[in-house]
Design a protein around this motif. Structure first.
Motif, mmCIF file in Angstrom:
data_model
loop_
_atom_site.group_PDB
_atom_site.id
_atom_site.type_symbol
_atom_site.label_atom_id
_atom_site.label_comp_id
_atom_site.label_asym_id
_atom_site.label_seq_id
_atom_site.Cartn_x
_atom_site.Cartn_y
_atom_site.Cartn_z
ATOM 1 N N LYS A 1 0.829 -1.076 -0.089
ATOM 2 C CA LYS A 1 0.025 -0.082 -0.009
ATOM 3 C C LYS A 1 0.667 1.391 0.011
ATOM 4 C CE LYS A 1 -3.592 -2.384 3.080
ATOM 5 N NZ LYS A 1 -2.541 -2.657 4.135
ATOM 6 N N VAL A 2 0.392 2.060 -1.043
ATOM 7 C CA VAL A 2 1.458 3.442 -0.957
ATOM 8 C C VAL A 2 0.482 4.421 -0.282
ATOM 9 C CG1 VAL A 2 2.511 4.979 -2.724
ATOM 10 C CG2 VAL A 2 2.339 2.641 -3.241
ATOM 11 N N ILE A 3 1.225 5.198 0.953
ATOM 12 C CA ILE A 3 0.413 6.188 1.320
ATOM 13 C C ILE A 3 1.080 7.604 0.825
ATOM 14 C CG2 ILE A 3 0.171 7.388 3.517
ATOM 15 C CD1 ILE A 3 1.127 4.602 4.954
ATOM 16 N N LEU A 4 0.050 8.126 0.161
ATOM 17 C CA LEU A 4 0.283 9.512 -0.233
ATOM 18 C C LEU A 4 0.608 10.744 0.655
ATOM 19 C CD1 LEU A 4 -0.886 8.056 -2.570
ATOM 20 C CD2 LEU A 4 -1.698 9.827 -3.611
ATOM 21 N N GLU A 5 -0.354 10.720 1.753
ATOM 22 C CA GLU A 5 -0.564 11.712 2.691
ATOM 23 C C GLU A 5 -1.119 12.903 2.089
ATOM 24 O OE1 GLU A 5 -1.349 11.722 5.606
ATOM 25 O OE2 GLU A 5 0.820 11.906 6.852
ATOM 26 N N THR A 6 -2.404 12.735 1.519
ATOM 27 C CA THR A 6 -2.891 13.746 0.750
ATOM 28 C C THR A 6 -3.115 15.076 1.080
ATOM 29 O OG1 THR A 6 -5.063 12.711 1.553
ATOM 30 C CG2 THR A 6 -4.204 12.030 -0.524
ATOM 31 N N CYS A 7 -3.138 15.335 2.438
ATOM 32 C CA CYS A 7 -3.302 16.573 3.117
ATOM 33 C C CYS A 7 -2.234 17.493 2.713
ATOM 34 C CB CYS A 7 -3.349 16.767 4.512
ATOM 35 S SG CYS A 7 -1.875 16.128 5.470
ATOM 36 N N TYR A 8 -0.975 17.254 2.240
ATOM 37 C CA TYR A 8 0.178 18.164 1.903
ATOM 38 C C TYR A 8 0.231 18.261 0.351
ATOM 39 C CZ TYR A 8 1.452 17.308 6.710
ATOM 40 O OH TYR A 8 1.367 16.970 7.887
ATOM 41 N N LEU A 9 -0.750 17.508 -0.408
ATOM 42 C CA LEU A 9 -0.581 17.354 -1.866
ATOM 43 C C LEU A 9 -1.597 18.262 -2.613
ATOM 44 C CD1 LEU A 9 0.424 13.596 -2.186
ATOM 45 C CD2 LEU A 9 1.939 15.666 -1.910
#
Length: 230
Positions: A131-139
């Protein structure tokens, strides 16, 4: 999509999570006991307690998942490679790793692809889910789509919204965006800030196939009550 799952089916979409810095052995024992009792898909932990949780879950169908490069993603590919291999050797069935967010934001997609390819290859070789975690809140949305496009090329099992340690967690909008970007070949995991049944339903309806949360028992009890089950 309307959520119409049995209690068992809902539980099997949940990664039961304990990632606190001060977590102790009795906490991991409780985590594993609850995972067995409720039929959660996985216990989501840092890499150090993998062996312990694997022993606790012996002869059960519950997976042990190791968080790699967690929670910042700011370690080298070589370091993440070592951590991934060691976690698998210690019994991890699934790997959730955090991308190097800085490299993505600096405009270096080749680094993100190399990192992803390296970790996904190790997982595939060992028949372990990735599973690849993007940490969407920073993108930005464009950066989220960029990672998902790389994922379509590389082929991890999941793309995942968040660590739960960032400035914000999963949103239904991000789940929809990611699901649209990866299509049917890759699944989406929503994590971070999922604390009640209403949010669980929102994430599933948006396209999430797996849910990471520490409020797992509370949510399953809510769902049982909604269905009139004891």
């Amino acid at each position: 999509m309307t959520v119409d799952l049995t209690v068992e089916q809902l539980a099997n979409k949940i990664d039961h999570t304990l990632l606190k810095a001060d977590a102790q052995e009795d906490g991991f024992e409780k985590l594993c006991q609850e995972a067995r009792e409720y039929g959660f898909k996985m216990v989501a932990i840092n890499s150090a307690p993998v062996s312990f949780c694997k022993s606790q879950l012996e002869d059960s169908s519950v997976h042990v998942g190791a968080a790699i490069g967690f929670p910042l993603g700011q370690t080298t590919i070589k370091t993440k490679t070592f951590e991934t291999k060691e976690a698998i050797e210690n019994g991890a069935d699934e790997i959730d790793y955090v991308i190097n967010i800085s490299k993505l934001k600096d405009g270096d997609p080749d680094y993100i692809e190399e990192e992803m390819q390296t970790i996904v290859d190790i997982c595939k070789k060992n028949k372990v889910l990735s599973k690849v975690i993007l940490e969407t809140c920073y993108l930005t949305d464009e950066q989220k789509q960029e990672v998902c496009a790389i994922a379509k090329k590389v082929g991890p099992d999941f793309v995942k919204t968040s660590t739960g340690f960032g400035a914000a967690g999963a949103t239904a909008a991000d789940v929809r965006l990611m699901k649209e970007a990866v299509g049917e070949q890759i699944k989406v995991k929503a994590a971070g800030g999922i604390r009640d049944l209403a949010t669980v339903k929102e994430m599933l309806e948006a396209g999430a196939d797996r849910l990471g949360m520490s409020a797992s028992v509370k949510v399953v009890k809510e769902y049982k009550a909604e269905k009139g089950l004891s």
